[in-house]
Design a protein around this motif. Structure first.
Motif, PDB file in Angstrom:
ATOM      1  N   VAL A  51       0.765  -1.241   0.235  1.00  0.00           N
ATOM      2  CA  VAL A  51       0.137  -0.036   0.056  1.00  0.00           C
ATOM      3  C   VAL A  51       0.738   1.197  -0.216  1.00  0.00           C
ATOM      4  N   VAL A  52       1.913   1.254   0.884  1.00  0.00           N
ATOM      5  CA  VAL A  52       2.898   2.460   1.083  1.00  0.00           C
ATOM      6  C   VAL A  52       3.327   2.827  -0.425  1.00  0.00           C
ATOM      7  N   LYS A  53       3.805   1.610  -1.161  1.00  0.00           N
ATOM      8  CA  LYS A  53       4.695   1.764  -2.551  1.00  0.00           C
ATOM      9  C   LYS A  53       3.616   2.392  -3.535  1.00  0.00           C
ATOM     10  N   SER A  54       2.382   2.080  -3.537  1.00  0.00           N
ATOM     11  CA  SER A  54       1.415   2.542  -4.571  1.00  0.00           C
ATOM     12  C   SER A  54       1.078   4.141  -4.149  1.00  0.00           C
ATOM     13  N   VAL A  55       0.584   4.140  -2.823  1.00  0.00           N
ATOM     14  CA  VAL A  55       0.281   5.360  -2.391  1.00  0.00           C
ATOM     15  C   VAL A  55       1.473   6.422  -2.499  1.00  0.00           C
ATOM     16  N   PRO A 114      -6.016  -3.019   3.892  1.00  0.00           N
ATOM     17  CA  PRO A 114      -4.731  -3.017   4.707  1.00  0.00           C
ATOM     18  C   PRO A 114      -4.650  -1.811   5.690  1.00  0.00           C
ATOM     19  N   VAL A 115      -5.461  -0.829   5.339  1.00  0.00           N
ATOM     20  CA  VAL A 115      -5.263   0.450   6.386  1.00  0.00           C
ATOM     21  C   VAL A 115      -6.735   0.261   6.935  1.00  0.00           C
ATOM     22  N   TYR A 116      -6.835  -0.424   7.966  1.00  0.00           N
ATOM     23  CA  TYR A 116      -8.022  -1.086   8.261  1.00  0.00           C
ATOM     24  C   TYR A 116      -8.402  -0.121   9.705  1.00  0.00           C
ATOM     25  N   SER A 117      -7.640   0.804  10.296  1.00  0.00           N
ATOM     26  CA  SER A 117      -7.937   1.175  11.848  1.00  0.00           C
ATOM     27  C   SER A 117      -7.327   2.673  11.716  1.00  0.00           C
ATOM     28  N   PRO A 118      -7.837   3.727  12.521  1.00  0.00           N
ATOM     29  CA  PRO A 118      -7.015   4.712  12.775  1.00  0.00           C
ATOM     30  C   PRO A 118      -5.715   4.659  12.849  1.00  0.00           C
ATOM     31  N   ARG A 119      -5.153   3.922  13.592  1.00  0.00           N
ATOM     32  CA  ARG A 119      -3.594   3.962  13.933  1.00  0.00           C
ATOM     33  C   ARG A 119      -2.952   3.456  12.607  1.00  0.00           C
ATOM     34  N   MET A 120      -3.444   2.590  11.657  1.00  0.00           N
ATOM     35  CA  MET A 120      -3.099   2.291  10.502  1.00  0.00           C
ATOM     36  C   MET A 120      -3.050   3.374   9.480  1.00  0.00           C
ATOM     37  N   MET A 121      -4.078   4.223   9.453  1.00  0.00           N
ATOM     38  CA  MET A 121      -4.121   5.287   8.555  1.00  0.00           C
ATOM     39  C   MET A 121      -3.106   6.592   9.112  1.00  0.00           C
ATOM     40  N   LYS A 122      -2.937   6.628  10.360  1.00  0.00           N
ATOM     41  CA  LYS A 122      -1.913   7.575  10.655  1.00  0.00           C
ATOM     42  C   LYS A 122      -0.535   6.884  10.332  1.00  0.00           C
ATOM     43  N   ARG A 123      -0.307   5.655  10.278  1.00  0.00           N
ATOM     44  CA  ARG A 123       1.086   5.090  10.104  1.00  0.00           C
ATOM     45  C   ARG A 123       1.306   5.550   8.536  1.00  0.00           C
ATOM     46  N   LEU A 124       0.280   5.319   7.627  1.00  0.00           N
ATOM     47  CA  LEU A 124       0.183   5.496   6.191  1.00  0.00           C
ATOM     48  C   LEU A 124       0.790   7.039   5.872  1.00  0.00           C
ATOM     49  N   LEU A 125       0.220   7.947   6.939  1.00  0.00           N
ATOM     50  CA  LEU A 125       0.282   9.531   6.578  1.00  0.00           C
ATOM     51  C   LEU A 125       1.850   9.637   7.085  1.00  0.00           C
ATOM     52  N   ASP A 126       2.445   8.977   8.014  1.00  0.00           N
ATOM     53  CA  ASP A 126       3.697   9.075   8.505  1.00  0.00           C
ATOM     54  C   ASP A 126       4.659   8.677   7.288  1.00  0.00           C
ATOM     55  N   GLU A 127       4.353   7.442   6.876  1.00  0.00           N
ATOM     56  CA  GLU A 127       5.186   6.660   5.836  1.00  0.00           C
ATOM     57  C   GLU A 127       5.254   7.638   4.422  1.00  0.00           C
ATOM     58  N   VAL A 128       4.143   8.395   4.297  1.00  0.00           N
ATOM     59  CA  VAL A 128       3.974   9.001   3.019  1.00  0.00           C
ATOM     60  C   VAL A 128       3.874  10.611   3.339  1.00  0.00           C
ATOM     61  N   PRO A 129       4.872  11.276   3.883  1.00  0.00           N
ATOM     62  CA  PRO A 129       4.686  12.637   4.572  1.00  0.00           C
ATOM     63  C   PRO A 129       4.515  13.613   3.501  1.00  0.00           C
ATOM     64  N   SER A 130       3.328  13.746   2.842  1.00  0.00           N
ATOM     65  CA  SER A 130       3.009  14.915   1.879  1.00  0.00           C
ATOM     66  C   SER A 130       1.701  15.593   2.159  1.00  0.00           C
ATOM     67  N   ASN A 131       1.624  16.602   2.049  1.00  0.00           N
ATOM     68  CA  ASN A 131       0.278  17.311   2.135  1.00  0.00           C
ATOM     69  C   ASN A 131      -0.657  16.996   0.899  1.00  0.00           C
ATOM     70  N   ASN A 132      -0.207  16.282   0.027  1.00  0.00           N
ATOM     71  CA  ASN A 132      -0.934  16.004  -1.246  1.00  0.00           C
ATOM     72  C   ASN A 132      -1.703  14.554  -0.900  1.00  0.00           C
ATOM     73  N   LEU A 133      -1.411  14.205   0.457  1.00  0.00           N
ATOM     74  CA  LEU A 133      -1.848  12.615   0.846  1.00  0.00           C
ATOM     75  C   LEU A 133      -3.129  13.273   1.989  1.00  0.00           C
ATOM     76  N   GLN A 134      -4.150  13.071   1.842  1.00  0.00           N
ATOM     77  CA  GLN A 134      -5.200  13.296   2.912  1.00  0.00           C
ATOM     78  C   GLN A 134      -6.238  12.280   2.823  1.00  0.00           C
TER      79      GLN A 134
END
Length: 278
Positions: A132-136, A159-179
């Motif tokens: 998921v991180v690679k594709s996002v 795969p992004v199934y919970s608030p914590r996983m969503m936060k982790r994705l935001l941390d892994e792809v630190p861009s304001n263009n990801l919301q």
């Protein structure tokens, strides 16, 4: 409230008829999935253009309707890498022309490790999340070039199934263009639905600042399964949710989904009534 609807819930209509139907229901915004609302266009990679975007935008604008989200819900971690590449390229094409539709958000969920979409515990592995991180990351890199937002919708079947996983994705792809496209019902299960307030609070604490759109539907429990129903006909605690967002997210797009026919106006009236009283 800034309330809208998922456009394909109104059925497969012509572009003009769809805009008329949205306006007739007193709705001012839509999430527009081009392939679902207009299957007759047979859109493929290379089909989108500024002309198509401006044509659709102008018709919706005539009825004072905002295209809040371009829905491009594809399997971003499709197990067939050739097919995954095709799907990601189709999403990128939505990114490149989103502004021509008068839209700044292109939305999707986080896919499935199998060809068939649906619940599988295989989605909850570390390997699935890494894919998921690679594709996002690939999609966000494209979005950064065009000043467009990739809206990711977390959900318990993905795969992004919970608030914590969503936060982790935001941390892994630190861009304001990801919301985040936040659908509270998508984070609930038979096991956790009685803890809605805790789950919503956690989501707001972890990524509330990144929420750009909210989806509105409801759920009931039938035969020990969580079943989606129109907003106002189930157990989702909209009073708690609206208390959290009313002043934190003024005029955010709240898009009704899984709602058709006479239930559309009933759901909108219900949401407006709850919103006014919190």
């Amino acid at each position: 409230m800034n309330i809208g609807i998922r456009a394909h819930d109104l059925g497969n209509l012509s572009i003009e008829k769809l805009a008329e139907s949205v306006a007739r229901n007193g709705i001012k915004a839509v999430q527009l999935a081009l392939t679902k609302s207009f299957p007759e266009l047979n859109l493929q990679i290379g089909s989108l253009s500024p002309g198509l975007g401006q044509y659709i935008r102008d018709i919706f604008h005539k009825y004072n309707i905002q295209i809040a989200v371009l829905g491009c819900y594809v399997n971003i971690i499709h197990p067939d890498l050739k097919e995954r590449h095709r799907l990601l390229e189709f999403f990128k094409e939505h990114i490149r022309y989103a502004r021509d539709f008068g839209c700044s958000v292109v939305g999707t969920e986080t896919g499935n490790v199998h060809v068939e979409m649906g619940y599988t515990p295989d989605n909850f592995s570390e390997k699935a999340f890494i894919e998921v991180v690679k594709s996002v990351r690939e999609l966000v890199e494209e979005a950064e070039k065009f000043g467009v937002i990739v809206g990711i919708e977390p959900g318990v079947n993905h795969p992004v199934y919970s608030p914590r996983m969503m936060k982790r994705l935001l941390d892994e792809v630190p861009s304001n263009n990801l919301q985040v496209i936040f659908d509270p019902a998508n984070l609930l299960t038979v096991e956790n639905y009685t803890h809605q307030e805790e789950i919503f609070c956690e989501a707001m604490e972890l990524f509330g600042d990144h929420i750009v759109v909210i989806h509105a539907k409801d759920f009931v429990i039938e035969n020990n399964k969580l079943v989606f129903v129109p907003a106002g006909k189930g157990l989702l605690n909209y009073r708690v949710l609206f208390k959290m967002i009313k002043y934190k997210k003024p005029y955010i797009n709240i898009l009704v989904e899984n709602t058709k026919g006479f239930d559309i106006n009933k759901s909108i009236e219900y949401l407006e009534r709850v919103y006014e009283t919190v």
